[in-house]
Scaffold this motif. Structure first.
Motif, mmCIF file in Angstrom:
data_model
loop_
_atom_site.group_PDB
_atom_site.id
_atom_site.type_symbol
_atom_site.label_atom_id
_atom_site.label_comp_id
_atom_site.label_asym_id
_atom_site.label_seq_id
_atom_site.Cartn_x
_atom_site.Cartn_y
_atom_site.Cartn_z
ATOM 1 N N TRP A 161 1.569 6.251 0.150
ATOM 2 C CA TRP A 161 1.711 4.823 0.468
ATOM 3 C C TRP A 161 1.087 3.906 -0.572
ATOM 4 O O TRP A 161 1.713 2.935 -0.985
ATOM 5 N N PRO A 162 -0.138 4.160 -1.042
ATOM 6 C CA PRO A 162 -0.686 3.271 -2.074
ATOM 7 C C PRO A 162 0.095 3.316 -3.392
ATOM 8 O O PRO A 162 0.057 2.361 -4.165
ATOM 9 N N SER A 202 1.278 -3.760 -1.258
ATOM 10 C CA SER A 202 0.192 -4.390 -0.513
ATOM 11 C C SER A 202 -0.782 -3.375 0.076
ATOM 12 O O SER A 202 -1.794 -3.753 0.661
ATOM 13 N N VAL A 203 -0.519 -2.081 -0.073
ATOM 14 C CA VAL A 203 -1.350 -1.029 0.516
ATOM 15 C C VAL A 203 -2.241 -0.407 -0.553
ATOM 16 O O VAL A 203 -1.752 0.077 -1.566
ATOM 17 N N SER A 204 -3.555 -0.414 -0.321
ATOM 18 C CA SER A 204 -4.458 0.213 -1.278
ATOM 19 C C SER A 204 -5.106 1.489 -0.741
ATOM 20 O O SER A 204 -5.610 2.290 -1.519
ATOM 21 N N ALA A 205 -5.061 1.716 0.585
ATOM 22 C CA ALA A 205 -5.620 2.938 1.167
ATOM 23 C C ALA A 205 -5.114 3.100 2.597
ATOM 24 O O ALA A 205 -4.695 2.126 3.232
ATOM 25 N N VAL A 221 -5.140 -3.450 3.153
ATOM 26 C CA VAL A 221 -4.212 -4.328 2.441
ATOM 27 C C VAL A 221 -4.996 -5.321 1.601
ATOM 28 O O VAL A 221 -6.165 -5.596 1.887
ATOM 29 N N ALA A 222 -4.349 -5.821 0.600
ATOM 30 C CA ALA A 222 -4.969 -6.798 -0.303
ATOM 31 C C ALA A 222 -6.283 -6.280 -0.878
ATOM 32 O O ALA A 222 -7.166 -7.060 -1.217
ATOM 33 N N GLY A 223 -6.439 -4.955 -0.943
ATOM 34 C CA GLY A 223 -7.613 -4.355 -1.548
ATOM 35 C C GLY A 223 -8.892 -4.462 -0.755
ATOM 36 O O GLY A 223 -9.914 -3.934 -1.173
ATOM 37 N N ALA A 224 -8.864 -5.127 0.416
ATOM 38 C CA ALA A 224 -10.128 -5.320 1.117
ATOM 39 C C ALA A 224 -10.031 -5.269 2.640
ATOM 40 O O ALA A 224 -10.960 -4.831 3.293
#
Length: 143
Positions: A44-45, A50-53, A71-74
């Motif tokens: 997914w990442p 928009s997905v970082s984890a 999302v958005a890294g945070a």
């Protein structure tokens, strides 16, 4: 009527969840390979802009899978897969209906796509980018 967006086709159509904006992209890989990329949360990442984890108990999603997506890294948001049958899955993110994901067969390959709720049409460019990334990942797996 279909529009072109970054090599993907965009159209308004009726789906099992009602009218949705569909973003479709041709892939030179099998339906099963694309489906594997879509349902493998480790990927997914790699394809989701928009997905970082992802935090989930099992790597591959099934119906009623739950977890968290960053999302958005945070920001961590809870998610629940609401339907998962061969070649189509949908989910809620933060208890709101989110994109549907699907793969269709086509001669010489497949088509990957997203179903976007009408109120989220601004997300179409993000989905078009995700389609291109999914195509690349699937093609790499088959080469």
């Amino acid at each position: 009527m279909a529009l072109e967006l970054g090599g993907s086709r965009v159209s308004l159509e009726r789906t099992p969840d009602g009218r949705r904006l569909l973003v479709r992209h041709d892939v030179d890989a099998s339906v099963d390979t694309v489906w594997e990329v879509l349902t493998d949360t480790d990927c997914w990442p790699d394809w989701g802009p928009s997905v970082s984890a992802v935090e989930i108990s099992d790597r591959h999603i099934t119906a009623e899978t739950t977890g968290r997506v960053r999302v958005a890294g945070a920001v961590w948001l809870p998610f629940e897969v609401t339907a998962c049958a061969p070649y189509r899955w949908t989910w809620n993110v933060a208890r709101l209906p989110a994109t549907g994901h699907f793969v269709e067969d086509r001669a010489g390959g497949s088509v990957v796509g997203f179903e976007i709720p009408p109120l989220a049409t601004g997300y179409a460019p993000v989905c078009a980018r995700a389609c291109r990334r999914i195509a690349t990942l699937a093609q790499q797996r088959e080469s």
